[in-house]
Design a protein around this motif. Structure first.
Motif, PDB file in Angstrom:
ATOM      1  N   ALA A 187       1.261  -1.247   0.248  1.00 20.64           N
ATOM      2  CA  ALA A 187      -0.041  -0.041  -0.107  1.00 20.64           C
ATOM      3  C   ALA A 187       0.829   0.873  -0.087  1.00 20.64           C
ATOM      4  O   ALA A 187       0.565   1.950  -0.453  1.00 20.64           O
ATOM      5  CB  ALA A 187      -0.806  -0.132   0.976  1.00 20.64           C
ATOM      6  N   GLN A 188       2.415   1.662   0.514  1.00 17.94           N
ATOM      7  CA  GLN A 188       2.669   2.667   1.142  1.00 17.94           C
ATOM      8  C   GLN A 188       3.611   2.755  -0.492  1.00 17.94           C
ATOM      9  O   GLN A 188       3.370   3.743  -1.184  1.00 17.94           O
ATOM     10  CB  GLN A 188       3.758   2.563   1.871  1.00 17.94           C
ATOM     11  N   LEU A 189       3.582   1.201  -1.168  1.00 19.87           N
ATOM     12  CA  LEU A 189       4.326   1.653  -2.611  1.00 19.87           C
ATOM     13  C   LEU A 189       4.050   2.045  -3.772  1.00 19.87           C
ATOM     14  O   LEU A 189       4.172   2.999  -4.071  1.00 19.87           O
ATOM     15  CB  LEU A 189       5.079   0.013  -2.832  1.00 19.87           C
ATOM     16  N   MET A 190       2.454   1.474  -3.128  1.00 18.98           N
ATOM     17  CA  MET A 190       1.567   2.421  -4.298  1.00 18.98           C
ATOM     18  C   MET A 190       1.174   3.932  -4.425  1.00 18.98           C
ATOM     19  O   MET A 190       1.101   4.361  -5.745  1.00 18.98           O
ATOM     20  CB  MET A 190       0.168   1.427  -4.091  1.00 18.98           C
ATOM     21  N   ARG A 191       1.242   4.131  -3.395  1.00 18.28           N
ATOM     22  CA  ARG A 191       1.424   5.830  -3.395  1.00 18.28           C
ATOM     23  C   ARG A 191       2.343   6.379  -2.953  1.00 18.28           C
ATOM     24  O   ARG A 191       2.130   7.426  -3.831  1.00 18.28           O
ATOM     25  CB  ARG A 191       0.652   6.063  -0.858  1.00 18.28           C
ATOM     26  N   SER A 192       3.546   5.844  -3.098  1.00 20.63           N
ATOM     27  CA  SER A 192       4.596   6.659  -3.167  1.00 20.63           C
ATOM     28  C   SER A 192       4.512   6.781  -4.625  1.00 20.63           C
ATOM     29  O   SER A 192       5.434   7.658  -5.557  1.00 20.63           O
ATOM     30  CB  SER A 192       6.082   5.826  -2.285  1.00 20.63           C
ATOM     31  N   GLN A 193       4.892   5.857  -5.694  1.00 20.70           N
ATOM     32  CA  GLN A 193       4.373   5.206  -6.752  1.00 20.70           C
ATOM     33  C   GLN A 193       3.860   6.573  -7.697  1.00 20.70           C
ATOM     34  O   GLN A 193       4.383   7.307  -8.159  1.00 20.70           O
ATOM     35  CB  GLN A 193       4.492   3.539  -7.538  1.00 20.70           C
ATOM     36  N   SER A 194       2.715   6.470  -7.446  1.00 18.24           N
ATOM     37  CA  SER A 194       1.835   7.716  -7.892  1.00 18.24           C
ATOM     38  C   SER A 194       1.454   8.246  -7.586  1.00 18.24           C
ATOM     39  O   SER A 194       1.999   9.938  -8.484  1.00 18.24           O
ATOM     40  CB  SER A 194       0.213   7.192  -6.975  1.00 18.24           C
TER      41      SER A 194
END
Length: 284
Positions: A187-194
């Motif tokens: 979830a953290q990676l998804m937010r960071s990438q976006s």
């Protein structure tokens, strides 16, 4: 169809409410909903910090650690708060700061929780419903706080086995509607990438805000559509591919290895645990 559903919702929940305040009429509520749909903030007023000691602070003035810290999200417009008091209607519910028992709302036939579920449905079929524009209001909701609250809520609720037996299908649907997976690394990676993509392509900001605040599996399609409809710089193509792959992992079916670890936190005497463990061995 949406107006019919809305009318039923308002009549049912308003009539079931036993409050004493002067109720708003159906027409007044409908007008308010239309206003929220057109408002960039919807039912929300402004972003604030909500501290553990009950105080509120400005967006750039976080709650200090010595009072227990706090969480940041939108406050509600006076009109939305009045609607709670007069008609027991909760538009644009933010879970992170809700009292668990108040949200369950047992004395009003679980009205508030059911409204949350219906609000989710209306948002899915009516372009965000009262959050039509506010779903892109940056910072209104923090998905990690909503997830953490949902996890705590179900851990609190599911301790009562009699409640589970009496309300199994209700709980099952609630599990579909209330976020509760927790803020894991994916979830953290998804937010960071976006976030990284939106910094390089400002047109992606609305999608990024949606992914950050109210993530859903259906967010994958807008990302794909964005790639098709816009000229993506060569150096960002891999970033978009990585984001889509991360989103697919995040919304992948249940990992039974993780589920087994989570079940170890339940009492060994729990009836559900006893029944499910043999099944889990077969699945694995």
């Amino acid at each position: 169809m949406y107006k019919t559903i809305l009318l039923i919702l308002m009549v049912f929940f308003t009539c079931s409410f036993t409050g004493q305040a002067q109720e708003k009429s159906i027409n007044q509520i409908q007008q308010l909903i239309e206003t929220y749909k057109k408002d960039p903030g919807g039912p929300y007023h402004r972003i604030k910090w909500f501290c553990k000691d009950g105080t509120e602070r400005e967006p750039k003035d976080p709650c200090p650690d010595n009072i227990g810290g706090g969480i940041q999200h939108a406050s509600f417009k006076t009109s939305a708060l009045d609607l709670r008091r007069t008609n027991h209607l909760f538009f644009g519910e933010i879970l992170a700061d809700a009292n668990k028992s108040d949200f369950l709302n047992k004395n009003e036939n679980y009205s508030r929780l059911k409204q949350y579920q219906l609000g989710k449905y209306l948002a899915s079929v009516d372009d965000g419903w009262v959050l039509r524009k506010a779903q892109f209001y940056r910072g209104a909701l923090q998905s990690e706080d909503e997830e953490a609250w949902g996890k705590d809520f179900f851990e609190w609720l599911l301790k009562d086995e009699q409640f589970i037996y009496a309300n199994y299908y209700f709980i099952r649907q609630a599990l579909k509607d209330i976020p509760h997976n927790g803020d894991d690394n994916i979830a953290q990676l998804m937010r960071s990438q976006s976030k990284t993509i939106s910094e390089d392509m400002s047109k992606f900001m609305d999608i990024r805000i949606k992914i950050h605040g109210q993530p859903e599996i259906t967010d994958i399609n807008p990302v794909k559509d964005f790639i098709v409809e816009n000229k993506i710089p060569t150096d960002l193509k891999d970033d978009f591919d990585d984001l889509i792959e991360t989103m697919r992992k995040y919304y992948a079916p249940i990992d039974f290895v993780i589920l087994e670890k989570e079940m170890q936190r339940l009492p060994a005497s729990n009836t559900t645990t006893k029944k499910f463990k043999p099944l889990l061995k077969i699945i694995k």
